[in-house]
Enzyme design. Sequence first.
Site, short mmCIF file in Angstrom:
data_model
loop_
_atom_site.label_atom_id
_atom_site.label_comp_id
_atom_site.label_asym_id
_atom_site.label_seq_id
_atom_site.Cartn_x
_atom_site.Cartn_y
_atom_site.Cartn_z
N GLU A 172 44.69 84.25 0.39
CA GLU A 172 45.65 83.12 0.37
C GLU A 172 46.54 83.17 1.60
O GLU A 172 47.21 84.17 1.85
CB GLU A 172 46.52 83.22 -0.89
CG GLU A 172 47.63 82.18 -0.93
CD GLU A 172 48.43 82.20 -2.24
OE1 GLU A 172 48.53 83.28 -2.85
OE2 GLU A 172 48.94 81.14 -2.62
N HIS B 129 40.07 77.79 -10.27
CA HIS B 129 41.35 77.18 -9.92
C HIS B 129 41.21 76.31 -8.68
O HIS B 129 40.15 76.29 -8.04
CB HIS B 129 42.44 78.25 -9.74
CG HIS B 129 42.18 79.27 -8.67
ND1 HIS B 129 42.32 79.00 -7.32
CD2 HIS B 129 41.80 80.58 -8.74
CE1 HIS B 129 42.05 80.09 -6.63
NE2 HIS B 129 41.71 81.07 -7.46
N ASP C 74 71.81 89.43 -25.36
CA ASP C 74 72.72 88.57 -24.60
C ASP C 74 72.69 88.90 -23.10
O ASP C 74 73.62 88.59 -22.36
CB ASP C 74 74.15 88.65 -25.16
CG ASP C 74 74.69 90.06 -25.09
OD1 ASP C 74 73.91 90.99 -24.77
OD2 ASP C 74 75.89 90.25 -25.35
N HIS D 232 55.16 76.76 -6.25
CA HIS D 232 54.29 75.60 -6.48
C HIS D 232 55.18 74.40 -6.27
O HIS D 232 55.82 73.90 -7.20
CB HIS D 232 53.70 75.62 -7.90
CG HIS D 232 52.74 76.75 -8.11
ND1 HIS D 232 52.17 77.03 -9.31
CD2 HIS D 232 52.25 77.69 -7.26
CE1 HIS D 232 51.36 78.10 -9.19
NE2 HIS D 232 51.41 78.50 -7.95
N ASP E 68 48.84 89.63 -4.75
CA ASP E 68 49.38 88.29 -4.54
C ASP E 68 50.88 88.43 -4.65
O ASP E 68 51.41 88.62 -5.75
CB ASP E 68 48.81 87.34 -5.61
CG ASP E 68 49.26 85.90 -5.42
OD1 ASP E 68 50.19 85.66 -4.64
OD2 ASP E 68 48.66 85.01 -6.07
N HIS F 148 48.28 74.66 -3.02
CA HIS F 148 49.40 73.88 -3.54
C HIS F 148 50.46 73.78 -2.46
O HIS F 148 50.49 74.57 -1.52
CB HIS F 148 49.97 74.55 -4.81
CG HIS F 148 50.29 76.00 -4.62
ND1 HIS F 148 51.45 76.44 -4.04
CD2 HIS F 148 49.57 77.13 -4.91
CE1 HIS F 148 51.44 77.77 -3.99
NE2 HIS F 148 50.31 78.22 -4.50
N TYR G 131 35.82 85.27 -8.87
CA TYR G 131 36.22 86.22 -9.91
C TYR G 131 35.02 86.44 -10.84
O TYR G 131 34.60 85.51 -11.53
CB TYR G 131 37.41 85.66 -10.71
CG TYR G 131 38.49 85.13 -9.80
CD1 TYR G 131 39.50 85.96 -9.31
CD2 TYR G 131 38.49 83.78 -9.38
CE1 TYR G 131 40.47 85.48 -8.44
CE2 TYR G 131 39.45 83.30 -8.52
CZ TYR G 131 40.45 84.14 -8.05
OH TYR G 131 41.40 83.67 -7.19
N GLU H 231 43.87 79.01 -0.76
CA GLU H 231 43.62 80.24 -1.51
C GLU H 231 42.37 80.21 -2.39
O GLU H 231 42.46 80.30 -3.61
CB GLU H 231 44.85 80.57 -2.37
CG GLU H 231 45.40 79.41 -3.20
CD GLU H 231 46.60 79.85 -4.04
OE1 GLU H 231 46.48 80.86 -4.75
OE2 GLU H 231 47.64 79.17 -4.00
N ASP I 244 53.91 83.04 -0.11
CA ASP I 244 52.93 83.18 -1.20
C ASP I 244 51.60 83.58 -0.56
O ASP I 244 50.88 82.72 -0.04
CB ASP I 244 52.81 81.84 -1.95
CG ASP I 244 51.81 81.92 -3.10
OD1 ASP I 244 51.36 83.03 -3.44
OD2 ASP I 244 51.49 80.85 -3.66
N ARG J 83 40.62 87.04 -3.90
CA ARG J 83 41.27 85.80 -3.45
C ARG J 83 41.90 86.10 -2.10
O ARG J 83 42.40 87.21 -1.88
CB ARG J 83 42.34 85.34 -4.46
CG ARG J 83 43.12 84.12 -4.03
CD ARG J 83 43.93 83.47 -5.17
NE ARG J 83 45.02 84.29 -5.67
CZ ARG J 83 44.99 84.95 -6.82
NH1 ARG J 83 43.93 84.89 -7.60
NH2 ARG J 83 46.02 85.68 -7.21
N HIS K 46 46.75 85.34 -13.52
CA HIS K 46 48.20 85.56 -13.53
C HIS K 46 48.54 86.97 -14.02
O HIS K 46 49.51 87.17 -14.75
CB HIS K 46 48.92 84.50 -14.38
CG HIS K 46 48.91 83.14 -13.74
ND1 HIS K 46 49.33 82.01 -14.37
CD2 HIS K 46 48.52 82.75 -12.50
CE1 HIS K 46 49.20 80.96 -13.56
NE2 HIS K 46 48.72 81.40 -12.42
N1 GLY Z 1 51.17 83.25 -6.53
C1 GLY Z 1 50.92 82.06 -7.19
C2 GLY Z 1 49.88 81.29 -6.54
O1 GLY Z 1 49.19 81.79 -5.69
O2 GLY Z 1 49.71 80.13 -6.76
MN MN Z 2 49.57 80.20 -4.26
MN MN Z 3 49.78 83.47 -4.58
#
Ligand code: GLY
Ligand code: MN
Ligand code: MN
Length: 440
Positions: free
Chosen positions: A413, A349, A36, A360, A258, A353, A387, A383, A270, A411, A241
């Site tokens: 970003e 990817h 809970d 996002h 990230d 975004h 990989y 970004e 981000d 990556r 992720h």
């Molecule tokens: N951290 C999530 C993304 O880069 O989209």
């Molecule tokens: Mn992002």
């Molecule tokens: Mn990110």
Amino acid sequence: MINSQTFSNRRDLFFSKLGRNAAIIPAATLMTHHSDCEHAFRQHSDFWYLTGFDEPNAIALFLPHKPIGEKYILFVLPKEKEAEVWQGFRYGLEGAIESFGADIAHSIEEFPNLLGNYLIGAEGLAFRLGKHLHVEPLILKALSEQLDRSQRTGETAMQLFPPCPILHQLRLKKENEEIQRIKEAVTISAKAHELARSMLKPGMSEREIQAIIEKYFLDQGTRGPAYGSIVAGGDNACVLHYTSNQSELNSGDLVLIDAGCSLIDYYNGDITRTFPINGKFTEQQKAIYEIVLAAQKEAINSIVPGQTAEGIHSSALKVLVEGLVDLRLLKGKVDSIIEEGSYRHLYMHRTGHWLGLDVHDVGAYRLGEYPVKLEQGMVLTVEPGIYISDRIPVPKGQPDIDLEWKGIGIRIEDDVLISDKGYEVLSSLALKEIDEIQCS
Ligand code: GLY
Ligand code: MN
Ligand code: MN
């Protein structure tokens, strides 16, 4: 913080777009973490955008068809001494009017009884089906009762439609005040990245770096991380992720971080940076890093008002594939590789975004056949990454990958604001040039 006049202006704009249609925008509810115990409360961004009210279990009702003084109704948790002992302060009905500008406030308990009457006279109803399951049956019941009545009252059946196209179009273009808040979130996020890099040593755990970053976020008065911070050493960086953050950071590997913070009023950063744990790139790591950085710069430089998210992705993708062909990690003509998608075991990817109240963020990327064009005031991430792991099989016709490349995940970003003539990179305090992040 965004001031109350801004919330009021947004509501006016929302009303003007609704015509004579009513709208119901529910707040978030508390989410169970386990047993809970509940997660820290996170308001629903649509509700927040229009109300600035940060309590759970509320509903905002927008009634453009009603006279002035009866248009904006908040249903909220009433003040209740015992509940406030357990769950904390509530503004209650009076607070909803005095501090949040509601024309009328009711206890949330009254929503099922009052909704039907409030909707009489509205031409239609904007409500997002499928997302607010605790509210949805009450709304369907009110609509059904209206239909039952219509045989005698002559009312026409109320059309139900989602508010998202209206609301998310508003949220996509940021106001000046929002841009300032996003800049603050991104600046704090960028400084946290620099702090992490300055403290990183081989042998530390991913979690220690996460702690440094998130402590900095909290020290700066933010809510903390905007999403699960990713601190991924070596091959972990190839898990997009990855959030378990429990491995040791080994000399000779890269670390991908990230992470971004969320401000008290929910604006987010981000940012991703990748750098060598011992301060020195290997030849292979450097080669891949150079490609990702070049792709990211090309993509950012392609940004002008009128460009599209798809166009940015294509700019980055072309440089990534060209670089991978030069390194013989891909084989064939660049255009064919892109058309066939035979690069996807290395880049799986999209390149960015929208960024705003949601990490996002909302807003269409495409309207029917047409990609949405970038306009001043929009904010998005750029970004690209590469990989190299065994997780996705090499597609037929593409070369197998030697061991020396495996476990490289990179990556980079940045958060970018579209300005009147081009762009502004908001996250440039987090360094990314090779000679800036490599120890000499
Ligand atoms: N951290 C999530 C993304 O880069 O989209
Ligand atoms: Mn992002
Ligand atoms: Mn990110």
